[in-house]
Design a protein around this motif. Structure first.
Motif, short mmCIF file in Angstrom:
data_model
loop_
_atom_site.label_atom_id
_atom_site.label_comp_id
_atom_site.label_asym_id
_atom_site.label_seq_id
_atom_site.Cartn_x
_atom_site.Cartn_y
_atom_site.Cartn_z
N THR A 13 0.70 -1.12 0.10
CA THR A 13 -0.26 -0.14 0.01
C THR A 13 0.69 1.23 -0.12
O THR A 13 1.99 1.27 0.22
CB THR A 13 -0.86 0.17 1.28
N PRO A 14 0.29 2.38 -0.54
CA PRO A 14 1.07 3.59 -0.40
C PRO A 14 1.48 3.82 1.12
O PRO A 14 2.69 4.44 1.32
CB PRO A 14 0.05 4.78 -0.75
N ALA A 15 0.85 3.63 2.19
CA ALA A 15 1.14 3.59 3.46
C ALA A 15 2.33 2.84 3.88
O ALA A 15 3.27 3.33 4.73
CB ALA A 15 0.04 3.15 4.47
N ASP A 16 2.47 1.79 3.31
CA ASP A 16 3.46 1.02 3.49
C ASP A 16 5.03 1.50 3.11
O ASP A 16 5.91 1.62 3.60
CB ASP A 16 3.30 -0.51 2.82
N ILE A 17 4.62 2.23 1.86
CA ILE A 17 5.90 2.95 1.32
C ILE A 17 6.16 4.10 2.11
O ILE A 17 7.26 4.63 2.19
CB ILE A 17 5.48 3.15 -0.16
N THR A 18 5.31 4.90 2.48
CA THR A 18 5.38 5.91 3.23
C THR A 18 6.38 5.64 4.55
O THR A 18 7.20 6.32 5.11
CB THR A 18 4.38 6.72 3.71
N ARG A 19 5.89 4.75 5.24
CA ARG A 19 6.87 4.15 6.24
C ARG A 19 8.14 3.93 5.95
O ARG A 19 8.98 4.22 6.83
CB ARG A 19 5.93 2.93 7.03
N ARG B 226 13.69 5.64 6.15
CA ARG B 226 14.84 6.00 5.31
C ARG B 226 15.47 7.43 5.67
O ARG B 226 16.56 7.63 5.98
CB ARG B 226 14.73 5.92 3.79
N ALA B 227 14.76 8.41 5.97
CA ALA B 227 15.17 9.75 6.23
C ALA B 227 15.70 9.68 7.62
O ALA B 227 16.65 10.32 7.83
CB ALA B 227 13.59 10.48 6.39
N ARG B 228 15.25 8.86 8.65
CA ARG B 228 15.69 8.44 9.71
C ARG B 228 17.30 8.32 9.57
O ARG B 228 18.27 8.66 10.22
CB ARG B 228 15.25 7.80 10.90
N CYS B 229 17.47 7.14 8.78
CA CYS B 229 18.61 6.26 8.75
C CYS B 229 19.75 7.21 7.91
O CYS B 229 20.93 7.07 8.24
CB CYS B 229 18.47 4.84 8.11
N PHE B 230 19.37 7.86 6.89
CA PHE B 230 20.25 8.56 6.01
C PHE B 230 20.26 10.05 6.68
O PHE B 230 20.99 10.76 5.82
CB PHE B 230 19.85 8.54 4.52
N GLN B 231 19.55 10.31 7.56
CA GLN B 231 19.65 11.57 8.04
C GLN B 231 19.47 12.89 6.96
O GLN B 231 20.38 13.87 6.85
CB GLN B 231 20.99 11.89 8.84
N THR B 232 18.60 12.61 6.25
CA THR B 232 18.32 13.71 5.38
C THR B 232 17.75 15.15 5.82
O THR B 232 17.88 16.08 4.95
CB THR B 232 17.46 13.35 4.32
N GLY B 233 17.09 15.06 6.96
CA GLY B 233 16.83 16.30 7.56
C GLY B 233 15.16 16.40 7.19
O GLY B 233 14.46 17.37 7.57
N ALA B 234 14.76 15.71 6.46
CA ALA B 234 13.10 15.64 5.98
C ALA B 234 12.78 14.65 6.90
O ALA B 234 13.03 13.72 7.34
CB ALA B 234 12.94 15.33 4.25
N ARG C 62 10.23 -2.27 -6.36
CA ARG C 62 9.29 -2.83 -5.27
C ARG C 62 9.92 -2.72 -3.95
O ARG C 62 11.16 -2.73 -3.86
CB ARG C 62 9.26 -4.29 -5.83
N HIS C 63 8.99 -2.40 -2.97
CA HIS C 63 9.61 -2.05 -1.78
C HIS C 63 9.31 -3.31 -0.83
O HIS C 63 8.40 -3.90 -0.86
CB HIS C 63 8.93 -0.77 -1.16
N PHE C 64 10.20 -3.64 0.21
CA PHE C 64 10.11 -4.59 0.98
C PHE C 64 10.24 -4.09 2.50
O PHE C 64 11.34 -3.28 2.68
CB PHE C 64 11.42 -5.84 0.84
N LEU C 65 9.76 -4.96 3.32
CA LEU C 65 9.77 -4.14 4.85
C LEU C 65 10.34 -5.54 5.74
O LEU C 65 9.71 -6.81 5.24
CB LEU C 65 8.43 -3.70 5.27
N VAL C 66 10.93 -5.33 6.73
CA VAL C 66 11.13 -6.41 7.87
C VAL C 66 10.61 -5.57 9.11
O VAL C 66 10.66 -4.54 9.39
CB VAL C 66 12.70 -6.60 8.15
#
Length: 240
Positions: A16-22, A27-35, A47-51
């Motif tokens: 779902t789009p919500a999965d991708i948003t999560r 990613r923003a936290r891990c890569f410290q993008t400031g966004a 294709r996006h995968f989650l653990v």
């Protein structure tokens, strides 16, 4: 499809789009993008995968995969930074792994093992000949990773016939350096994802790209599927 191996975690594809948003928020936290979210134009075709943690549903790891052939390789994320013309001679599918990250609050090695199990499943499903991506070092100062780069030069450079050429404006040609690696420091300086690639026979470009936008150094990383040691391949397929 949801995968549910025994243990604390499960892996699944985002549906779902919500999965991708999560995933983009992690990613923003891990890569410290400031966004709040890390997004780019390559998300749409991937294709996006989650653990996730089974008990709480917390997202602890994510990554994306995009399938290419020789004719479309120039459309990959890595092709922005590296000249990949040599790789267009590889017969078979080319699978790009991107934005792989683990929540820094979760330091369980089982997380990355399960992610690699899912990767093994996708490699087999797509008949991929090569898994590739950009392996990142935090920050843009190459001197912080002198031993890691020296070890990469000594043991893990890509075969000449596949080696990516320079393309980015800002690079560090570590293969021209003469520093001798301290093995203990080299291991400490090498990111976990890159260590996993190398343990399976992966190889890297002879230079690092200085990515000021993401505040990282990264090296192109390739893993020829046929070259993975049989015992390691069996382990990964068992996890899948």
């Amino acid at each position: 499809m949801t995968q549910a191996p025994p243990g604390r975690y499960l892996t699944r594809e985002a549906t779902t789009p919500a999965d991708i948003t999560r995933a983009q928020m992690l990613r923003a936290r891990c890569f410290q993008t400031g966004a709040t979210r890390d997004t780019d134009a390559f998300d749409a075709k991937a294709r996006h995968f989650l653990v996730e943690d089974r008990a709480s549903g917390a997202l602890v790891c994510c990554f994306r995969l995009t399938l290419f052939r020789a004719a479309t390789l120039a459309q990959s994320y890595a092709a922005q930074f590296y000249d990949l013309n040599n790789l267009t001679r590889i017969n078979g599918a080319l699978l790009e792994l991107g934005r792989f990250c683990v929540d820094p609050d979760w330091q369980d090695p089982d997380i990355q093992r399960l992610a690699w199990g899912q990767l093994a499943r996708e490699v087999d499903r797509n008949g991929a000949a090569l898994l590739f991506g950009c392996s990142s070092f935090t920050g843009t100062d190459p001197t912080a990773y002198r031993d890691a780069f020296a070890q990469l030069k000594q043991k893990h450079l890509a075969p000449t016939q596949w080696r990516p050429a320079m393309k980015a404006d800002w690079t560090f040609a570590y293969a021209r350096e003469t520093h001798t690696a301290d093995l203990r420091r080299a291991r400490q300086q090498t990111p976990p994802l890159l260590r996993s690639y190398l343990a399976m026979g992966g190889w890297v470009s002879d230079h690092a790209v200085i990515d000021r936008q993401m505040d990282t150094l990264h090296v192109f990383t390739g893993l020829e599927i046929a070259a993975i040691p049989p015992n390691r391949a069996r382990l990964l397929r068992a996890l899948a």
